[in-house]
Design a protein around this motif. Structure first.
Motif, PDB file in Angstrom:
ATOM      1  N   ARG A   1      26.186 -24.263 -35.430  1.00 38.19           N
ATOM      2  CA  ARG A   1      26.916 -23.042 -35.794  1.00 38.19           C
ATOM      3  C   ARG A   1      28.399 -23.197 -35.483  1.00 38.19           C
ATOM      4  NH1 ARG A   1      28.878 -18.979 -33.032  1.00 38.19           N
ATOM      5  NH2 ARG A   1      27.662 -19.317 -31.130  1.00 38.19           N
TER       6      ARG A   1
ATOM      7  N   MET B   1      31.263 -20.867 -37.579  1.00 35.12           N
ATOM      8  CA  MET B   1      30.682 -19.544 -37.818  1.00 35.12           C
ATOM      9  C   MET B   1      30.459 -18.780 -36.523  1.00 35.12           C
ATOM     10  SD  MET B   1      27.625 -20.025 -40.541  1.00 35.12           S
ATOM     11  CE  MET B   1      27.820 -21.033 -41.984  1.00 35.12           C
ATOM     12  N   THR B   2      30.523 -17.466 -36.650  1.00 35.58           N
ATOM     13  CA  THR B   2      30.099 -16.602 -35.554  1.00 35.58           C
ATOM     14  C   THR B   2      28.593 -16.398 -35.676  1.00 35.58           C
ATOM     15  OG1 THR B   2      30.357 -14.576 -36.842  1.00 35.58           O
ATOM     16  CG2 THR B   2      32.308 -15.358 -35.621  1.00 35.58           C
ATOM     17  N   GLN B   3      27.995 -15.854 -34.637  1.00 34.44           N
ATOM     18  CA  GLN B   3      26.568 -15.520 -34.715  1.00 34.44           C
ATOM     19  C   GLN B   3      26.335 -14.515 -35.847  1.00 34.44           C
ATOM     20  OE1 GLN B   3      25.327 -14.136 -30.845  1.00 34.44           O
ATOM     21  NE2 GLN B   3      25.028 -16.217 -30.081  1.00 34.44           N
ATOM     22  N   GLU B   4      27.234 -13.584 -35.988  1.00 35.35           N
ATOM     23  CA  GLU B   4      27.102 -12.565 -37.034  1.00 35.35           C
ATOM     24  C   GLU B   4      27.153 -13.175 -38.431  1.00 35.35           C
ATOM     25  OE1 GLU B   4      28.752  -8.092 -37.975  1.00 35.35           O
ATOM     26  OE2 GLU B   4      29.919  -9.365 -36.633  1.00 35.35           O
ATOM     27  N   GLN B   5      28.059 -14.113 -38.648  1.00 39.46           N
ATOM     28  CA  GLN B   5      28.151 -14.771 -39.953  1.00 39.46           C
ATOM     29  C   GLN B   5      26.884 -15.560 -40.262  1.00 39.46           C
ATOM     30  OE1 GLN B   5      31.804 -16.833 -38.982  1.00 39.46           O
ATOM     31  NE2 GLN B   5      32.977 -15.597 -40.447  1.00 39.46           N
ATOM     32  N   LEU B   6      26.397 -16.313 -39.286  1.00 42.76           N
ATOM     33  CA  LEU B   6      25.178 -17.082 -39.496  1.00 42.76           C
ATOM     34  C   LEU B   6      24.004 -16.148 -39.771  1.00 42.76           C
ATOM     35  CD1 LEU B   6      23.523 -19.656 -39.588  1.00 42.76           C
ATOM     36  CD2 LEU B   6      23.401 -19.586 -37.079  1.00 42.76           C
TER      37      LEU B   6
ATOM     38  N   GLY C   1      24.021 -13.191 -41.105  1.00 39.05           N
ATOM     39  CA  GLY C   1      24.123 -12.646 -42.452  1.00 39.05           C
ATOM     40  C   GLY C   1      23.671 -13.626 -43.515  1.00 39.05           C
ATOM     41  N   LEU C   2      24.066 -14.863 -43.372  1.00 33.02           N
ATOM     42  CA  LEU C   2      23.689 -15.890 -44.346  1.00 33.02           C
ATOM     43  C   LEU C   2      22.207 -16.242 -44.279  1.00 33.02           C
ATOM     44  CD1 LEU C   2      26.784 -18.247 -44.044  1.00 33.02           C
ATOM     45  CD2 LEU C   2      26.177 -16.813 -46.002  1.00 33.02           C
TER      46      LEU C   2
ATOM     47  N   LYS D   1      22.054 -10.373 -35.914  1.00 32.41           N
ATOM     48  CA  LYS D   1      22.892 -11.107 -34.969  1.00 32.41           C
ATOM     49  C   LYS D   1      22.149 -11.269 -33.644  1.00 32.41           C
ATOM     50  CE  LYS D   1      27.103 -10.812 -32.305  1.00 32.41           C
ATOM     51  NZ  LYS D   1      27.782  -9.834 -31.491  1.00 32.41           N
TER      52      LYS D   1
ATOM     53  N   ALA E   1      21.878 -21.883 -44.447  1.00 31.13           N
ATOM     54  CA  ALA E   1      23.050 -21.087 -44.085  1.00 31.13           C
ATOM     55  C   ALA E   1      24.151 -21.964 -43.488  1.00 31.13           C
ATOM     56  CB  ALA E   1      22.651 -19.995 -43.092  1.00 31.13           C
TER      57      ALA E   1
END
Length: 80
Positions: free
Chosen positions: A18, A23-28, A30-31, A36, A60
């Motif tokens: 990650r 990427m942030t945890q939130e971005q990962l 979402g993908l 999160k 992702a």
């Protein structure tokens, strides 16, 4: 007692990939289609993926699922 490889080492592998992807945890999350909080729990070793989730996470992160499993086995063998 048999060691649970995924439970013990996946958290480090996921976090490394990650961060490498920027990427942030939130971005990962979402993908990958998860929360999160779930990503956070995987990175702290409270949760770990089944094969379907591993594939979603790899997609992702734009890597092959085998790349994650190879890294997991390497961690286990070297006990980093």
């Amino acid at each position: 007692m048999e060691q649970q490889i995924t439970k013990t080492y996946f958290r480090d592998v996921l976090r490394e990939y990650r961060l490498k992807a920027g990427m942030t945890q939130e971005q990962l999350a979402g993908l990958a289609g998860v929360s999160k909080g779930f990503v956070g729990k995987m990175e702290t070793g409270q949760k770990w993926p089944n094969i379907d989730m591993l594939i979603k996470l790899a997609e992702a992160l734009n890597i092959r699922p085998g790349e994650m499993t190879d890294a997991l086995v390497k961690k286990w063998k070297t006990k980093d």
